[in-house]
Design a protein around this motif. Structure first.
Motif, PDB file in Angstrom:
ATOM      1  N   TYR A   1       0.345   4.924  10.164  1.00 24.50           N
ATOM      2  CA  TYR A   1       1.260   6.072  10.119  1.00 24.50           C
ATOM      3  C   TYR A   1       2.277   5.955   8.982  1.00 24.50           C
ATOM      4  CZ  TYR A   1      -0.394   7.193  14.839  1.00 24.50           C
ATOM      5  OH  TYR A   1      -1.164   7.526  15.927  1.00 24.50           O
ATOM      6  N   ALA A   2       2.207   4.866   8.211  1.00 20.70           N
ATOM      7  CA  ALA A   2       3.260   4.588   7.225  1.00 20.70           C
ATOM      8  C   ALA A   2       3.046   5.331   5.915  1.00 20.70           C
ATOM      9  CB  ALA A   2       3.303   3.086   6.961  1.00 20.70           C
ATOM     10  N   ASP A   3       4.147   5.573   5.212  1.00 21.69           N
ATOM     11  CA  ASP A   3       4.047   6.059   3.833  1.00 21.69           C
ATOM     12  C   ASP A   3       3.898   4.881   2.887  1.00 21.69           C
ATOM     13  OD1 ASP A   3       4.496   8.969   4.203  1.00 21.69           O
ATOM     14  OD2 ASP A   3       6.332   8.244   5.136  1.00 21.69           O
ATOM     15  N   VAL A   4       4.576   3.794   3.235  1.00 21.98           N
ATOM     16  CA  VAL A   4       4.424   2.562   2.457  1.00 21.98           C
ATOM     17  C   VAL A   4       4.211   1.404   3.435  1.00 21.98           C
ATOM     18  CG1 VAL A   4       5.522   0.980   0.825  1.00 21.98           C
ATOM     19  CG2 VAL A   4       5.990   3.412   0.674  1.00 21.98           C
ATOM     20  N   VAL A   5       3.262   0.549   3.133  1.00 16.15           N
ATOM     21  CA  VAL A   5       3.012  -0.635   3.959  1.00 16.15           C
ATOM     22  C   VAL A   5       3.311  -1.874   3.115  1.00 16.15           C
ATOM     23  CG1 VAL A   5       1.277  -1.946   5.262  1.00 16.15           C
ATOM     24  CG2 VAL A   5       1.143   0.562   5.181  1.00 16.15           C
TER      25      VAL A   5
ATOM     26  N   LEU B   1       0.849  -1.191   0.000  1.00 17.61           N
ATOM     27  CA  LEU B   1       0.000   0.000   0.000  1.00 17.61           C
ATOM     28  C   LEU B   1       0.886   1.243   0.000  1.00 17.61           C
ATOM     29  CD1 LEU B   1      -2.426  -1.119   2.873  1.00 17.61           C
ATOM     30  CD2 LEU B   1      -2.986  -1.069   0.421  1.00 17.61           C
ATOM     31  N   ILE B   2       0.445   2.270  -0.708  1.00 20.08           N
ATOM     32  CA  ILE B   2       1.182   3.544  -0.707  1.00 20.08           C
ATOM     33  C   ILE B   2       0.231   4.644  -0.269  1.00 20.08           C
ATOM     34  CG2 ILE B   2       2.365   5.246  -2.174  1.00 20.08           C
ATOM     35  CD1 ILE B   2       3.533   2.964  -3.776  1.00 20.08           C
ATOM     36  N   ARG B   3       0.707   5.493   0.623  1.00 23.02           N
ATOM     37  CA  ARG B   3      -0.124   6.579   1.142  1.00 23.02           C
ATOM     38  C   ARG B   3      -0.405   7.591   0.027  1.00 23.02           C
ATOM     39  NH1 ARG B   3      -1.322   8.936   5.854  1.00 23.02           N
ATOM     40  NH2 ARG B   3      -0.142   7.415   7.022  1.00 23.02           N
ATOM     41  N   VAL B   4      -1.649   8.028  -0.015  1.00 26.84           N
ATOM     42  CA  VAL B   4      -1.963   9.038  -1.018  1.00 26.84           C
ATOM     43  C   VAL B   4      -2.337  10.383  -0.407  1.00 26.84           C
ATOM     44  CG1 VAL B   4      -2.533   7.578  -2.975  1.00 26.84           C
ATOM     45  CG2 VAL B   4      -4.268   8.016  -1.252  1.00 26.84           C
ATOM     46  N   LYS B   5      -2.681  10.391   0.864  1.00 25.21           N
ATOM     47  CA  LYS B   5      -3.000  11.682   1.489  1.00 25.21           C
ATOM     48  C   LYS B   5      -2.039  11.962   2.633  1.00 25.21           C
ATOM     49  CE  LYS B   5      -7.874  11.550   1.140  1.00 25.21           C
ATOM     50  NZ  LYS B   5      -8.869  11.367   2.153  1.00 25.21           N
ATOM     51  N   GLY B   6      -2.245  13.086   3.332  1.00 25.33           N
ATOM     52  CA  GLY B   6      -1.351  13.499   4.412  1.00 25.33           C
ATOM     53  C   GLY B   6      -1.338  12.515   5.566  1.00 25.33           C
ATOM     54  N   LYS B   7      -0.340  12.627   6.425  1.00 28.16           N
ATOM     55  CA  LYS B   7      -0.207  11.741   7.580  1.00 28.16           C
ATOM     56  C   LYS B   7      -1.202  12.159   8.642  1.00 28.16           C
ATOM     57  CE  LYS B   7       4.770  11.364   7.062  1.00 28.16           C
ATOM     58  NZ  LYS B   7       6.045  11.642   7.686  1.00 28.16           N
ATOM     59  N   ASN B   8      -2.136  11.316   8.942  1.00 27.71           N
ATOM     60  CA  ASN B   8      -3.063  11.680  10.011  1.00 27.71           C
ATOM     61  C   ASN B   8      -3.377  10.505  10.919  1.00 27.71           C
ATOM     62  OD1 ASN B   8      -4.508  10.164   8.316  1.00 27.71           O
ATOM     63  ND2 ASN B   8      -6.058  11.702   7.812  1.00 27.71           N
ATOM     64  N   GLY B   9      -2.578   9.484  10.808  1.00 31.67           N
ATOM     65  CA  GLY B   9      -2.798   8.349  11.705  1.00 31.67           C
ATOM     66  C   GLY B   9      -3.990   7.503  11.304  1.00 31.67           C
ATOM     67  N   GLU B  10      -4.730   7.899  10.282  1.00 30.96           N
ATOM     68  CA  GLU B  10      -5.875   7.109   9.821  1.00 30.96           C
ATOM     69  C   GLU B  10      -5.416   6.184   8.714  1.00 30.96           C
ATOM     70  OE1 GLU B  10      -9.171   7.014  10.659  1.00 30.96           O
ATOM     71  OE2 GLU B  10      -8.762   8.258  12.415  1.00 30.96           O
ATOM     72  N   ASP B  11      -6.111   5.086   8.586  1.00 31.52           N
ATOM     73  CA  ASP B  11      -5.644   4.064   7.662  1.00 31.52           C
ATOM     74  C   ASP B  11      -6.386   4.085   6.320  1.00 31.52           C
ATOM     75  OD1 ASP B  11      -3.762   2.217   7.292  1.00 31.52           O
ATOM     76  OD2 ASP B  11      -4.805   0.559   8.266  1.00 31.52           O
ATOM     77  N   ASP B  12      -7.119   5.133   6.055  1.00 32.11           N
ATOM     78  CA  ASP B  12      -7.996   5.083   4.884  1.00 32.11           C
ATOM     79  C   ASP B  12      -7.464   5.883   3.708  1.00 32.11           C
ATOM     80  OD1 ASP B  12     -10.427   7.456   6.243  1.00 32.11           O
ATOM     81  OD2 ASP B  12      -8.273   7.543   5.943  1.00 32.11           O
ATOM     82  N   THR B  13      -6.181   6.169   3.737  1.00 32.87           N
ATOM     83  CA  THR B  13      -5.646   7.036   2.705  1.00 32.87           C
ATOM     84  C   THR B  13      -4.566   6.328   1.892  1.00 32.87           C
ATOM     85  OG1 THR B  13      -4.134   7.859   4.347  1.00 32.87           O
ATOM     86  CG2 THR B  13      -6.112   9.179   3.969  1.00 32.87           C
ATOM     87  N   TYR B  14      -4.823   5.079   1.582  1.00 26.51           N
ATOM     88  CA  TYR B  14      -3.819   4.300   0.860  1.00 26.51           C
ATOM     89  C   TYR B  14      -4.381   3.780  -0.460  1.00 26.51           C
ATOM     90  CZ  TYR B  14      -1.154   4.340   5.161  1.00 26.51           C
ATOM     91  OH  TYR B  14      -0.452   4.749   6.255  1.00 26.51           O
ATOM     92  N   ARG B  15      -3.462   3.577  -1.387  1.00 27.79           N
ATOM     93  CA  ARG B  15      -3.868   2.865  -2.601  1.00 27.79           C
ATOM     94  C   ARG B  15      -3.008   1.610  -2.731  1.00 27.79           C
ATOM     95  NH1 ARG B  15       0.088   3.406  -6.457  1.00 27.79           N
ATOM     96  NH2 ARG B  15       1.395   5.266  -6.290  1.00 27.79           N
TER      97      ARG B  15
END
Ligand SMILES: Nc1nc2c(c(=O)[nH]1)N[C@H]1C(S)=C(S)[C@@H](COP(=O)(O)OP(=O)(O)OC[C@H]3O[C@@H](n4cnc5c(=O)[nH]c(N)nc54)[C@H](O)[C@@H]3O)O[C@H]1N2
Ligand SMILES: Nc1nc2c(c(=O)[nH]1)N[C@H]1C(S)=C(S)[C@@H](COP(=O)(O)OP(=O)(O)OC[C@H]3O[C@@H](n4cnc5c(=O)[nH]c(N)nc54)[C@H](O)[C@@H]3O)O[C@H]1N2
Ligand code: SF4
Ligand SMILES: [Mo]
Length: 749
Positions: free
Chosen positions: A471-475, A110-124
């Motif tokens: 919190y990750a940029d890449v998972v 998974l790669i983060r697409v939005k800002g870091k906010n501790g939420e897990d719903d911003t990945y593609r």
């Protein structure tokens, strides 16, 4: 696999021997888990078995994984030849199948697409190629801009060693794991300074032959470290005396002849008083102390004033009880164990408390004696050849240099060094996190979040969507331990042994083993020479051959024992022996501590007690879970789905609380619990504390079962006291108020 509790118990029945055993020993676990041998005989047929060792906790029991014709893992059974489990897994180990079966697992990179906010719903979703290239590019960029040292590895468990190899090849030794500064560190310092030897894991305690086991805030039986629980059960059957020092009636305390319900934070006073009794009643092991001890006269003088009467005022334990228990220990000596405990970061003077425990063992003559501590041994696994590692300019040692006795990376110091201005000389700029749910594991969440906000990059390698993955940029999704090869297990024991872990099934979804991830990253960074194999199987096959066995043999047997080479397991009568301390003796007085400006012998210091209306936040292990990693496991969740808040009946009266009532907590710094927790009114906890199991209260919504179940102790730990010797972060100085109304109502609609 059907995940209902019934089915689980049926298919895992064969592995439940350990539970059956602890049922008789401790009575804490329901009879439903007793094994049904006929059923086992039937289900075991037609299944293929593959050797592994367990990753549900770090006792690393060796096991057989049974798979059916469709390559599905059906059950796990302990390897009979394994000294860590003797053929019986604990309930968590048996339930390890649930780690593989959990449908909430991470499935793709998974790669983060939005800002870091501790939420897990911003990945593609991303391909492995894209995700690995991104991480490798970031690693190259950090190396260019700041040097490889600014790239840190935070890890726990098996993934650690593969990534450690990658990091060292890349040029970074900025590495730490929570099993040191949030767990065992202080006991290794305390025992190291006294006997010149680490305790390590498994603990070299000869519990099976002991006559007296003293547990000081160590709750074996809830702490389910397997062979220890089994040996304690045998010792009880053989009439051993158990002395449990615990403000809570733990399962172990409920089996003890002597339960000392100590006032929390006062253990050093008790230990000093015990030493006083042994010395001034002249019932310590005089021959042993004379032959092996150093600084006994100083100790005698030091503990002169520390009488049981003095300790009574501090610990609330009656002087007669202190004297009686000291005499029981002396009468059992040298077959007595004052257990070092394991999670020992409590009040900040933890290395000194552990020193006091070590010294008490020294007076009893239990180190190197049957029924006390044995001399452990392990076999060396040869290193697969690779070029020498480059030498980093600085690493974990320099990051933790304020703490002269730190012998491993200090997680919290590494996290602090990630905040600009906190450690100018050793700035951390990016993290790889693997196998540790850092935000639920290290206290002071505000500090962690500040560090995370400052970092340029975070990659998390996990099997599950946890708090840290948010919190990750890449998972990156690792496959579970049941789907991969890992390093050969070689642990210290009475008799050295090794164990093999190999895949029992193909990795589910798109998950991959960490050895593969490390190799891909290494190759993208031009480090091909460090990964000179196509499959980790080749490394293991080579190592096993060097050790005089083979992969073929290990596939058949899973565990292999080797003869001891280091000499006798216990001291012979009067045998000359050189301890690995500066004096070559057991150091009751430590010149090294004195020289470095610390107390050469432990002293009691007062710790803060709860203010009016507050209770000390006490926590510990759930027998059915490991930390936060197993709460969502379908099998184990069925056995225990939430934690409760233990309160004394007196507290319940004062606060007006009933069983199963939902409450919230607020700590001394105004931090609230996120979720409600149900009350359990019980005499088993003192009135000055409340108690909960650690690991619950998950706030990642992707955990379909565990989300919102119970509460997190970690969130309420905003204060720590740091051990000045080795940097451990003591967690037991946090206090909570009990709220009957939801404090988050106004914030969350
Ligand atoms: N508040 C509080 N904090 C504590 C403690 C406490 O009692 N209370 N106990 C302390 C102690 S003693 C210890 S040892 C530490 C433990 O600290 P951790 O090991 O960080 O504990 P877990 O919360 O289980 O986090 C483990 C993470 O690894 C992931 N994982 C599991 N298996 C694998 C795998 O095979 N591969 C990969 N890549 N990931 C995997 C899990 O999904 C989870 O996210 O916590 C310490 N922190
Ligand atoms: N089931 C299960 N077993 C595990 C684990 C797990 O997650 N689940 N984790 C493993 C790991 S990594 C570790 S480190 C160990 C930890 O296990 P241990 O080291 O055995 O125990 P702790 O969690 O430190 O201790 C908890 C006990 O300390 C008591 N206590 C609290 N305050 C005080 C005090 O001031 N004085 C005294 N004397 N006692 C006090 C609590 O009431 C509680 O009974 O467990 C291991 N075994
Ligand atoms: S003690 Fe239990 S969870 Fe830990 S390694 Fe052994 S079987 Fe697995
Ligand atoms: Mo631990």
């Amino acid at each position: 696999m059907n995940n209902s509790r019934r089915t689980f118990i049926k298919i895992s029945a064969m592995g439940m021997g350990g539970v059956a055993l602890s049922t008789t020993a401790f009575g804490s676990i329901s009879n439903e888990f007793l094994s049904d041998d006929n059923l086992l005989a039937k289900t075991a047929k037609n299944l293929k078995r593959t050797p592994t060792y367990c990753e549900v906790c770090f006792w690393k029991c060796a096991a057989w994984a049974y798979t059916d014709e469709n390559n599905n893992i059906k059950k796990l059974i302990g390897n009979e030849n394994d000294p860590h489990c003797n053929g019986r897994l604990c309930p968590r180990g048996t339930g390890g199948v649930g780690m593989y079966a959990d449908e909430d697992r991470l499935k793709t990179p998974l790669i983060r697409v939005k800002g870091k906010n501790g939420e897990d719903d911003t990945y593609r979703k991303a391909s492995w190629e894209e995700a690995l290239t991104l991480i490798a590019n970031k690693m190259a960029e950090v190396k260019d801009k700041y040097g490889p040292e600014s790239m840190a590895l935070l890890k726990h468990g098996s993934p650690g060693s593969h990534l450690e190899h990658l990091f060292k090849a890349y040029g970074s030794d900025s590495i730490a794991e929570p099993a040191y500064a949030q767990c065992r560190g202080p006991r290794e310092t305390g025992f190291g300074l006294t006997f010149g030897s680490w305790i390590g894991s498994p603990e070299p305690t000869d519990i099976r032959d002991t006559k007296c086991l003293v547990l000081i805030g160590s709750h074996i039986g809830e702490n389910m470290h397997n062979s220890q629980v089994q040996e304690m059960s045998d010792a009880i059957d053989n009439g051993a005396t158990i002395i449990a020092v615990d403000p809570r009636l733990s399962t172990a305390a409920s089996k003890a002849q002597h339960w000392l319900a100590i006032k929390p934070s006062t253990d050093i006073a008790l230990l000093l008083a015990w030493m006083h009794v042994l010395i001034y009643e002249d019932i310590y092991d005089k021959e042993y102390v004379k032959q092996y001890g150093f600084g006994f006269d100083e100790l005698k003088e030091h503990v002169k004033e520390y009488t049981p009467e003095w300790a009574y005022g501090i610990t609330t334990i009656k002087p007669e009880e202190i004297r009686k228990t000291a005499r029981v220990m002396a009468a059992s000596a040298p077959s007595v164990i004052v257990h070092p405990g394991r999670h020992v970061v409590w009040y900040g003077d933890d290395s000194q408390r552990e020193r006091a425990i070590a010294m008490l063992n020294g007076l009893l003559g239990s180190w190197g004696r049957r029924g006390g501590f044995y001399f452990k041994e392990k076999v060396k696994v040869p290193k697969f050849p690779h070029p020498p590692y480059p030498k980093p300019k600085w690493g974990w040692e320099e990051i933790g240099e304020k703490y002269p006795y730190a012998e491993m990376g200090i997680t919290s110091e590494l996290i602090k060094a990630s905040i600009p201005g906190e450690n100018e000389e050793h700035p951390i700029k990016a993290w790889i996190v693997a196998g540790t749910n850092l935000v639920n594991t290290v206290p002071q969440r505000e500090m962690i979040e500040k560090a995370i906000d400052s970092l340029e990059f975070i990659a998390v390698i996990d099997t599950m969507p946890m708090e840290i993955t948010g919190y990750a940029d890449v998972v990156l999704p690792e496959c579970t331990y049941l789907e991969r090869y890992d390093g050969i297990r070689s642990a210290t024991n009475r008799e050295p042994s090794i164990a093999l872990r190999m895949p029992a099934a193909k990795p589910k979804y798109e998950s991959k083993p960490v050895w593969w991830i490390a190799k891909q990253l290494g190759e993208k960074l031009g480090l091909h020479d460090y990964f000179n194999y196509n499959d980790f199987e080749e490394v293991i096959a080579w190592q096993l051959k060097q050790m005089g066995t083979s992969l073929e043999e290990m596939k058949k047997i899973g565990v292999k024992k080797f003869p001891r080479k280091s000499g006798p397991i216990f001291l012979e009568e009067g045998q000359p022996y050189e301890f690995a301390t500066d004096s070559g003796k057991i150091e009751f007085y430590s010149p090294d501590l004195a020289e470095k400006g610390f107390d050469p012998m432990p002293k009691y210091t007062d710790h803060k007690q709860p203010d009016q209306g507050f209770y000390r936040l006490n926590y510990g292990r759930s027998p059915m879970h490991t930390f936060s990693r197993t709460i969502n496991n379908p099998n184990l969740f069925d056995l225990k789905s939430e934690n409760k808040l233990w309160v004394n009946p007196k507290v319940a009266r004062v606060e007006g609380l009933k069983n199963d009532q939902e409450v919230w907590l607020e700590n001394q710094d105004g931090i609230h619990s996120t979720f409600p927790i149900k009350v359990r009114v019980t005499e088993r906890i003192r009135w000055d504390s409340v108690y909960m199991y650690h690991g619950f209260g998950h706030n990642n919504k992707k955990l379909s079962r565990a989300f919102g179940m119970g509460e997190s102790d970690t969130k309420l730990m905003t204060r720590v006291v740091v051990d000045p010797l080795m940097g451990g972060t003591a967690m037991r100085g946090n206090f909570v108020r009990i709220l009957t109304e939801n404090p988050n109502k106004d914030i969350e609609s």
